[in-house]
Design a protein around this motif. Sequence first.
Motif, PDB file in Angstrom:
ATOM      1  N   GLU A   1       0.848  -1.193   0.000  1.00  0.00           N
ATOM      2  CA  GLU A   1       0.000   0.000   0.000  1.00  0.00           C
ATOM      3  C   GLU A   1       0.882   1.240   0.000  1.00  0.00           C
ATOM      4  O   GLU A   1       1.234   1.752   1.059  1.00  0.00           O
ATOM      5  CB  GLU A   1      -0.887   0.005   1.254  1.00  0.00           C
ATOM      6  CG  GLU A   1      -1.887  -1.137   1.317  1.00  0.00           C
ATOM      7  CD  GLU A   1      -3.249  -0.734   0.773  1.00  0.00           C
ATOM      8  OE1 GLU A   1      -3.453   0.484   0.591  1.00  0.00           O
ATOM      9  OE2 GLU A   1      -4.087  -1.619   0.537  1.00  0.00           O
ATOM     10  N   LYS A   2       1.217   1.703  -1.185  1.00  0.00           N
ATOM     11  CA  LYS A   2       2.067   2.901  -1.231  1.00  0.00           C
ATOM     12  C   LYS A   2       1.220   4.131  -0.944  1.00  0.00           C
ATOM     13  O   LYS A   2       0.242   4.397  -1.640  1.00  0.00           O
ATOM     14  CB  LYS A   2       2.731   3.024  -2.601  1.00  0.00           C
ATOM     15  CG  LYS A   2       4.095   2.352  -2.644  1.00  0.00           C
ATOM     16  CD  LYS A   2       4.729   2.498  -4.011  1.00  0.00           C
ATOM     17  CE  LYS A   2       4.061   1.533  -4.992  1.00  0.00           C
ATOM     18  NZ  LYS A   2       4.819   1.405  -6.261  1.00  0.00           N
ATOM     19  N   THR A   3       1.561   4.871   0.047  1.00  0.00           N
ATOM     20  CA  THR A   3       0.825   6.111   0.322  1.00  0.00           C
ATOM     21  C   THR A   3       1.398   7.209  -0.571  1.00  0.00           C
ATOM     22  O   THR A   3       2.596   7.434  -0.598  1.00  0.00           O
ATOM     23  CB  THR A   3       0.982   6.542   1.783  1.00  0.00           C
ATOM     24  OG1 THR A   3       2.369   6.661   2.076  1.00  0.00           O
ATOM     25  CG2 THR A   3       0.353   5.535   2.720  1.00  0.00           C
ATOM     26  N   PRO A   4       0.518   7.884  -1.301  1.00  0.00           N
ATOM     27  CA  PRO A   4       0.982   8.994  -2.145  1.00  0.00           C
ATOM     28  C   PRO A   4       1.465  10.127  -1.245  1.00  0.00           C
ATOM     29  O   PRO A   4       1.066  10.223  -0.083  1.00  0.00           O
ATOM     30  CB  PRO A   4      -0.276   9.377  -2.918  1.00  0.00           C
ATOM     31  CG  PRO A   4      -1.428   8.802  -2.183  1.00  0.00           C
ATOM     32  CD  PRO A   4      -0.924   7.679  -1.358  1.00  0.00           C
TER      33      PRO A   4
ATOM     34  N   GLU B   1      16.939  19.088  -7.473  1.00  0.00           N
ATOM     35  CA  GLU B   1      16.423  20.325  -6.887  1.00  0.00           C
ATOM     36  C   GLU B   1      17.539  21.107  -6.214  1.00  0.00           C
ATOM     37  O   GLU B   1      17.623  22.331  -6.341  1.00  0.00           O
ATOM     38  CB  GLU B   1      15.345  19.999  -5.858  1.00  0.00           C
ATOM     39  CG  GLU B   1      14.087  19.406  -6.460  1.00  0.00           C
ATOM     40  CD  GLU B   1      13.057  19.042  -5.402  1.00  0.00           C
ATOM     41  OE1 GLU B   1      13.317  19.308  -4.197  1.00  0.00           O
ATOM     42  OE2 GLU B   1      12.008  18.503  -5.766  1.00  0.00           O
ATOM     43  N   THR B   2      18.387  20.376  -5.505  1.00  0.00           N
ATOM     44  CA  THR B   2      19.470  21.013  -4.764  1.00  0.00           C
ATOM     45  C   THR B   2      20.413  21.780  -5.699  1.00  0.00           C
ATOM     46  O   THR B   2      20.782  22.924  -5.419  1.00  0.00           O
ATOM     47  CB  THR B   2      20.273  19.954  -3.994  1.00  0.00           C
ATOM     48  OG1 THR B   2      19.349  19.059  -3.372  1.00  0.00           O
ATOM     49  CG2 THR B   2      21.149  20.600  -2.949  1.00  0.00           C
TER      50      THR B   2
ATOM     51  N   ARG C   1      10.578  13.649 -11.253  1.00  0.00           N
ATOM     52  CA  ARG C   1      10.652  12.214 -11.037  1.00  0.00           C
ATOM     53  C   ARG C   1      11.392  11.959  -9.736  1.00  0.00           C
ATOM     54  O   ARG C   1      12.632  12.072  -9.682  1.00  0.00           O
ATOM     55  CB  ARG C   1      11.375  11.555 -12.199  1.00  0.00           C
ATOM     56  CG  ARG C   1      10.887  12.127 -13.554  1.00  0.00           C
ATOM     57  CD  ARG C   1      11.539  11.431 -14.705  1.00  0.00           C
ATOM     58  NE  ARG C   1      12.950  11.139 -14.479  1.00  0.00           N
ATOM     59  CZ  ARG C   1      13.597  10.134 -15.020  1.00  0.00           C
ATOM     60  NH1 ARG C   1      12.965   9.320 -15.822  1.00  0.00           N
ATOM     61  NH2 ARG C   1      14.871   9.956 -14.765  1.00  0.00           N
ATOM     62  N   PRO C   2      10.660  11.622  -8.698  1.00  0.00           N
ATOM     63  CA  PRO C   2      11.235  11.429  -7.365  1.00  0.00           C
ATOM     64  C   PRO C   2      12.543  10.637  -7.390  1.00  0.00           C
ATOM     65  O   PRO C   2      12.608   9.579  -8.004  1.00  0.00           O
ATOM     66  CB  PRO C   2      10.150  10.643  -6.632  1.00  0.00           C
ATOM     67  CG  PRO C   2       8.881  11.042  -7.291  1.00  0.00           C
ATOM     68  CD  PRO C   2       9.222  11.378  -8.715  1.00  0.00           C
TER      69      PRO C   2
ATOM     70  N   ARG D   1      13.284  16.017 -15.090  1.00  0.00           N
ATOM     71  CA  ARG D   1      13.662  15.720 -16.465  1.00  0.00           C
ATOM     72  C   ARG D   1      13.097  16.795 -17.376  1.00  0.00           C
ATOM     73  O   ARG D   1      11.881  17.017 -17.400  1.00  0.00           O
ATOM     74  CB  ARG D   1      13.102  14.347 -16.831  1.00  0.00           C
ATOM     75  CG  ARG D   1      12.902  14.032 -18.295  1.00  0.00           C
ATOM     76  CD  ARG D   1      14.171  13.548 -18.979  1.00  0.00           C
ATOM     77  NE  ARG D   1      14.966  12.622 -18.218  1.00  0.00           N
ATOM     78  CZ  ARG D   1      14.955  11.302 -18.376  1.00  0.00           C
ATOM     79  NH1 ARG D   1      14.164  10.758 -19.277  1.00  0.00           N
ATOM     80  NH2 ARG D   1      15.734  10.534 -17.660  1.00  0.00           N
ATOM     81  N   ILE D   2      13.971  17.481 -18.089  1.00  0.00           N
ATOM     82  CA  ILE D   2      13.512  18.476 -19.045  1.00  0.00           C
ATOM     83  C   ILE D   2      12.846  17.738 -20.211  1.00  0.00           C
ATOM     84  O   ILE D   2      13.494  16.932 -20.877  1.00  0.00           O
ATOM     85  CB  ILE D   2      14.683  19.331 -19.571  1.00  0.00           C
ATOM     86  CG1 ILE D   2      15.509  19.902 -18.405  1.00  0.00           C
ATOM     87  CG2 ILE D   2      14.170  20.457 -20.456  1.00  0.00           C
ATOM     88  CD1 ILE D   2      14.753  20.755 -17.441  1.00  0.00           C
TER      89      ILE D   2
END
Lengths: 225, 225
Positions: A6-9, B36-37, B66-67, B72-73
């Motif tokens: 169950e991946k929590t968003p 981000e950094t 993309r976590p 990604r451009i």
Amino acid sequence: MPNQTEKTPPNFSIAVTKLREMIFSSELGPGTDHLETELAQTLGMSRTPVREALLVLEAQGLLTMRPRKGVRISPLSPDDMSEIYDVLTELESLAAADAARAGYNADDLKALTQTISDMDKALAIEDREGWAQADDRFHQELMRLGGNSRAARIVGMMADQVRRARLVTLYMRPLPIKSNEDHTKVLNAIREGDEETARLLHREHRLSAKEMLTTLLQRHRLNKI
Amino acid sequence: MPNQTEKTPPNFSIAVTKLREMIFSSELGPGTDHLETELAQTLGMSRTPVREALLVLEAQGLLTMRPRKGVRISPLSPDDMSEIYDVLTELESLAAADAARAGYNADDLKALTQTISDMDKALAIEDREGWAQADDRFHQELMRLGGNSRAARIVGMMADQVRRARLVTLYMRPLPIKSNEDHTKVLNAIREGDEETARLLHREHRLSAKEMLTTLLQRHRLNKI
DNA sequence: ATCCTAATTAATGTATACTTTAATGAATGC
DNA sequence: GCATTCATTAAAGTATACATTAATTAGGAT
């Protein structure tokens, strides 16, 4: 073993979903103002993910962030409605034409066909909300068949923006018998691969829907909805 | 007394502007990933406003977050280009029709007329970049005259998405003589209030531009741009 | 009384520290 | 030698504290 996947968003995407629902349900009414802090409290999270969600919703046109005054839930005037329907008309007509050109077979068109029969069933028992849901699915499926992902996304955004207004007018308007005949004709044109007919029929369909809704809003003095 | 009313915009909107410029200039190249950094460092601010800017740019389709992999451009394939041009075609044609119906007088159409003569001048000295800038202004002004603010915003976003590709192809394509004749015809139809002609002429104009650019990209094997 | 100025304040904008999570690589068992 | 699991770690996600700023109000001068 129970599939414990169950991946929590992330909270900020939960916030997007919840805030959208609150806007559609008028829990956050059109034209009302809300502070980031309050919304964060309501959603049970910190301001950071809420703010991020608000920026996304602003980009989608559902609200505007006004420094020191809170976020204003965008109200819809009949003119706004008219703008949105014009955009919907063009992009959906494009999709209808593209779908016709694509040469889909009966199986490909099953989902679209299904939404029409769902609308028929709902109409038979005068279930307006059931009809509206099936109608939404029809337009979504049409965009999918059109195959232009960008057009589909834009149409989705615009549909969101008129969702409240459509709900309000749903019980004011005449039973959408004519509307359903239109859908069937569009489907047939797509099935027959008749690009220009599909485009024109759908265009007419949308133009008359726009006409009906905007006059309805004006007649009922619903200037901000 | 010197008017000391220099309001500095908030950092996150500075970030939106700067990041967009970096994307258009390919300083952030198509298909590349960025943390981000790093971006925060580059822009000389903390992650918070950068992240907010990135969410906005993602909503505009210029990049995807993309976590754990960075942003990604978004690269453009010929298919993407085709999608975008189809959307542009429909909404600009709508604007052309609306502008024709609005019955603008010569003065109202001055700005539009000006962009055409700017294009002519640029063409005369084969100044392609000057032509491209005036062309941009033509399309912007057309949308303004169309009067549908939502359509205008969408067209603006789509134009941003193809900006890089247009720049690349600018020197590959033939001198846009034909293009400029098209513009003039559209202007005339608008001036004469001929709604359907304006719509159709502009549609043809955009369709041939699409055709030209997509085949150009394919011929040069520019699959990701 | 009214207008200007300055202080207050409440909300946003931003930095930072902390938490969570998924990718990477190391270690262990087969 | 390969796979599987666990540890490591680096990056995103989140909370919070702090800075900034514009609106509002109070106070004083005219």
